[in-house]
Each structure stands twice: as C-alpha cells, then as structure tokens.
Design a protein around this motif. Structure first.
Motif, PDB file in Angstrom:
ATOM      1  N   SER A  87      -1.158  10.117  -1.623  1.00  0.00           N
ATOM      2  CA  SER A  87      -0.621  10.972  -0.568  1.00  0.00           C
ATOM      3  C   SER A  87      -0.033  10.138   0.560  1.00  0.00           C
ATOM      4  O   SER A  87       1.048  10.431   1.077  1.00  0.00           O
ATOM      5  N   ARG A  88      -0.733   9.073   0.947  1.00  0.00           N
ATOM      6  CA  ARG A  88      -0.214   8.213   2.009  1.00  0.00           C
ATOM      7  C   ARG A  88       1.049   7.489   1.554  1.00  0.00           C
ATOM      8  O   ARG A  88       1.990   7.306   2.332  1.00  0.00           O
ATOM      9  N   HIS A 108     -10.814   1.685   3.050  1.00  0.00           N
ATOM     10  CA  HIS A 108     -10.465   0.273   2.922  1.00  0.00           C
ATOM     11  C   HIS A 108      -9.400   0.068   1.835  1.00  0.00           C
ATOM     12  O   HIS A 108      -9.430   0.716   0.789  1.00  0.00           O
ATOM     13  N   PHE A 109      -8.508  -0.870   2.105  1.00  0.00           N
ATOM     14  CA  PHE A 109      -7.540  -1.322   1.111  1.00  0.00           C
ATOM     15  C   PHE A 109      -7.525  -2.842   1.135  1.00  0.00           C
ATOM     16  O   PHE A 109      -7.441  -3.450   2.203  1.00  0.00           O
ATOM     17  N   GLU A 110      -7.641  -3.476  -0.045  1.00  0.00           N
ATOM     18  CA  GLU A 110      -7.649  -4.931  -0.130  1.00  0.00           C
ATOM     19  C   GLU A 110      -6.711  -5.379  -1.246  1.00  0.00           C
ATOM     20  O   GLU A 110      -6.585  -4.704  -2.268  1.00  0.00           O
ATOM     21  N   VAL A 111      -6.076  -6.526  -1.032  1.00  0.00           N
ATOM     22  CA  VAL A 111      -5.170  -7.059  -2.051  1.00  0.00           C
ATOM     23  C   VAL A 111      -5.320  -8.577  -2.097  1.00  0.00           C
ATOM     24  O   VAL A 111      -5.511  -9.224  -1.077  1.00  0.00           O
ATOM     25  N   ALA A 127       3.954  -3.209  -6.221  1.00  0.00           N
ATOM     26  CA  ALA A 127       3.515  -2.208  -5.250  1.00  0.00           C
ATOM     27  C   ALA A 127       2.528  -1.268  -5.913  1.00  0.00           C
ATOM     28  O   ALA A 127       2.569  -1.024  -7.112  1.00  0.00           O
ATOM     29  N   ILE A 128       1.632  -0.735  -5.127  1.00  0.00           N
ATOM     30  CA  ILE A 128       0.606   0.149  -5.668  1.00  0.00           C
ATOM     31  C   ILE A 128       1.143   1.546  -5.960  1.00  0.00           C
ATOM     32  O   ILE A 128       0.594   2.276  -6.764  1.00  0.00           O
ATOM     33  N   ALA A 144       0.802  -1.222   0.000  1.00  0.00           N
ATOM     34  CA  ALA A 144       0.000   0.000   0.000  1.00  0.00           C
ATOM     35  C   ALA A 144       0.831   1.267   0.000  1.00  0.00           C
ATOM     36  O   ALA A 144       0.438   2.271  -0.599  1.00  0.00           O
ATOM     37  N   TYR A 145       1.981   1.247   0.660  1.00  0.00           N
ATOM     38  CA  TYR A 145       2.702   2.494   0.909  1.00  0.00           C
ATOM     39  C   TYR A 145       4.112   2.543   0.360  1.00  0.00           C
ATOM     40  O   TYR A 145       4.807   3.541   0.526  1.00  0.00           O
TER      41      TYR A 145
END
Length: 458
Positions: A222-223, A109-112, A173-174, A48-49
C-alpha cells in the motif's frame, strides 16, 4: 521516516541510529557524512517505495561505486563486504491503515542489505516487520526465497513460491516483489501449493499468523503504491545561475532548480488563481527575509510560448522602487528561489532533502528561512536540512519556544555528526519547550564557544 539505521556505510562503521522528525537538521563539520546520510535516505525510499533501480550516483548525490560506498578502514582494517540500512515508521504517523496492527504503537521496520553486483551496490536481503512478526527475502540464484516468522516459529516458503528474479529493472526494488509475494500468499490454498517448511517452532502457521504475514505485505505494498512517482525532492548545495531572459523549456524537477523560472511562467500564464497564491507566499518570505517585496513574470512577447523575464522589486521606506531583473538583484535571491518555490507550491513531494539552503544568504535571511521551515514542515511533509547556519538553527529553536510555529519540540530533531578517528558518530539531539538543546555532547558547538571566549578575552 521516524528513525534511520546505518552500518558499514561510508564513514559509519558501527551501527548508527538517527532520529528523524518532521523537521530534521544535520549539523557538524565538513566531510562527516551528512550528505551521505541524505543520499541513503533517498536510496531507502527508492528500494521501499519505488519500482526504479536504486542509484547511488543520481544527482545531486554521486557516491561512486560499491568500493567507494562500503566502509573501508584501509590497511589491515580492510573493506566490508556489505553495508546495511533501514528505517522505521510509527504507525500512528503513517497515512495508510495497517490492519491488525493499527491499534498498537509498535513501529514498522524496514531493513535492506546491499552487496556488490558488478561495480555497484544492489539489495540482496529485504526484511520488513512489526512487533515480532517479520518477512525476509534473500536474493539467491536469480530468485528471492522467502522466510517469515512469528513468536511461534519460523517457516520458509517452498521452492514453488520462490519469487522469480526475472523482473526486469524492478529486481532492485521491493515494489514488484511484493506484488508477486502477496498473490502467492493469498492464493496458496486455491493453487494447491505445498505447505511451508518449518525451520523452528510450530510445524505450520495458524490462520491468524498467515493473516498477520499477509497484512505486513499488504501494508508495504500500500505504501509503495501510495508513494509511486513521489521520490523525495533533493536540492543541490549550489543552485542554477540566473539568466536575463528565459526561453520556454520543460519543467522537469532537477537539483539545481533550472526549471523554476519556467515553472513560475507556466503557473503565471495558465492558472492565475494558483499564481496569485504562490506569488503571495513567495512575497511573504521575501519581505520577512529582507530579500524582496515583489516577484513577477514579464512576458517579452504576445504569446505564452515566447521568452520572458523574472523580475524582483525591493521596496524602500517611502517608495516601491523599480522592478529589476533577477540577475541584477544579487545571487542570494536566485539561489534561494528554487528552494522556497518547491516548499511553497501545492504539488510538493512528501520529503525534502536540502543541502545548505542558506548559501549566499545574509544572516537575517538565514533566520527567516528557519521560520519558513517551521511553517511548512508537518507529519506529511518531512524536511531534512544539512546546514552550517547557526542563525537558521537558532531561529527554529526560538520559534518553537515562542509558540509562533505549528511545530512542537518533538517535531524537531538535530543530528550532530562528530568525527571519531576514522569513523563518525551521529548524536540525536532534541529541544525542549524553552528551545534548549538537550543531550548534547561537550563537543557540540565547542568551536563557537571558544571563539566567543576569545573575542571576550577570556
């Protein structure tokens, strides 16, 4: 992270949801998935980051290949073909504004989804959403087709807006995907790109719906930017052995804490103000835990680049006592020093993943460690601890009850891992203002109850 979900991951077959807090304690028998959960938390953070490749073999967590990570029941139960994980963040707890969503209390929410690529797991589907607005990227044919939706419909970006898979190692990675997607969404009109394909509902999104979709992408980007280079600190269950003399070395973080003596020496030589502050904080813990009263760095030459020693002083009731080499004061001090140094230094990461920090500590020192966790955990410094120490857990409960901690009951989560045949169930427990554990199953601490009854002859 405020909540994490798992499915078909290691010993977690059915979908599991675990509540996280500024201070989260993982408790339960050995081999019930506590370390696996910590490994997944770090992997979700990376996807995510971060712009780095997700690595399930990175120290201190070596989960093996895809076949060793995906849930496998054996025999006819077979092996799952994929596993899933995700997390959510309450918007009022995030450090970044989220535009149109900032006035609501709905979680983000974040899903993978992970599938096999060769012998290792790799993300193949990413989904991030808030309220009923969502964006989904599915890896397909060296690219990431994008689907998005609102209550009014679902749309697929045309082929011209497929995100190319040739993004180097960042494919896992996103972070790089979001850069491309944001640019395409913002420039869709000026670049003359065809309209999205309607899958259901309205033929086209309204301008407001476009703005909401863009805002979700902006929020995650941004995150990602904010957390670049801030991977959670993960400690190993057994830290490095002490040495009588240390030679100058690099201070790159490692799970065993090999770098800590050099870090202390660097601060001592280069910034007395920071050293005095850190030294005072370390000594406060040393005194409260009964481990030591003073810590110092002793140069063995006239130059900063020379060898040095780390010394400890344990004071008596009437005298200070002599300074002793770190290697001569018992294993407990050297084992806890990397953990407390990381917690107390100013440039700390936003999340700590600590495995059995109580190793080699007397019960009184374990309890003092619980108080330290209560003092340093916060909304912007999340601490997740795998522990077998009732002394540590009880001290946290009492500090909350007695109001000596800045944390409130809702700032502490206890995750109890219970074996259920070949699977494991995670119970999310809370504590109340009186320090009592709420919603615990009958099996929680049943071993200690039986031992107590036996000792009383009942």
């Amino acid at each position: 992270m405020d909540r994490i979900t798992l499915k078909n991951f290691r010993c977690f077959r059915e979908k599991q949801t675990a509540c996280l807090a500024p201070l989260t304690l993982l408790v339960g028998e050995n081999s019930t998935g506590k370390t696996s959960l910590m490994a997944m938390i770090r992997s979700l953070w990376d996807v995510a980051y971060s712009s780095t490749v997700t690595d399930f073999k990175q120290d201190p967590y070596d989960l093996g290949s895809f076949d060793e990570i995906v849930h496998h029941r054996g025999g006819r139960g077979g092996r799952a073909t994929s596993f899933e994980a995700g997390f959510e963040i309450a918007p009022q707890k995030s450090r970044v504004g989220v535009g149109p969503f900032e006035d609501n209390n709905q979680p983000i929410h974040f899903e993978v989804q992970f599938e096999r690529r060769g012998t290792v797991p790799s993300p193949t589907k990413l989904r991030f959403s808030q309220m009923s607005v969502w964006v989904e990227l599915m890896y397909e044919d060296q690219s990431w087709p994008t689907i998005f939706g609102t209550p009014n419909g679902e749309w697929k970006l045309p082929d011209q807006l497929k995100i190319a898979g040739q993004l180097g190692e960042g494919l896992d990675a996103i972070f790089p995907l979001l850069f491309v997607l944001r640019s395409q969404l913002k420039n869709r009109e000026s670049d003359g790109i065809p309209e999205p394909i309607s899958l259901s509902g309205s033929k086209l999104p309204t301008e407001n719906e476009w703005n909401l979709i863009e805002q979700i992408v902006d929020s995650y980007l941004s995150r990602s930017i904010e957390n670049q280079g801030e991977q959670p600190f993960a400690s190993a269950p057994v830290r490095s052995k002490p040495h009588r003399t240390y030679d100058p070395a690099r201070t790159t973080r490692d799970p065993e804490g090999d770098y800590i003596p050099m870090y202390l020496a660097n601060v001592y030589f280069q910034n007395k103000k920071i050293w005095n502050k850190l030294k005072a904080a370390l000594e406060r813990f040393g005194h409260s835990s009964g481990l030591f009263n003073e810590i110092s760095v002793k140069p063995l030459g006239s130059k900063e680049s020379g060898p040095f020693q780390v010394q400890i002083r344990k004071a008596g009731k009437r005298a200070k006592g002599p300074k002793q080499n770190l290697i001569d004061v018992g294993y407990g001090v050297s084992q806890i020093l990397p953990v407390i140094t990381e917690l107390l230094r100013d440039d700390t990461p936003p999340m700590f993943l600590l495995q059995q920090p109580e190793v080699h500590l007397h019960p009184s020192a374990q309890a003092a460690l619980g108080s330290l966790f209560c003092q340093v955990a916060s909304r912007h410094r999340q601490i997740i601890v795998e522990t077998h120490s009732d002394y540590l857990l009880d001290r946290i409960r009492m500090d909350i009850r007695d109001g000596v901690s800045p944390l409130k009951p809702d700032d502490v989560s206890i995750l109890f891992f219970e074996r259920d045949d070949l699977d494991v169930q995670i119970h999310s427990l809370r504590i109340n203002q009186e320090g009592n554990v709420l919603e615990a199953p009958e099996t929680y601490r049943s071993f200690f109850l039986k031992e107590t009854q036996r000792s009383l002859g009942l």
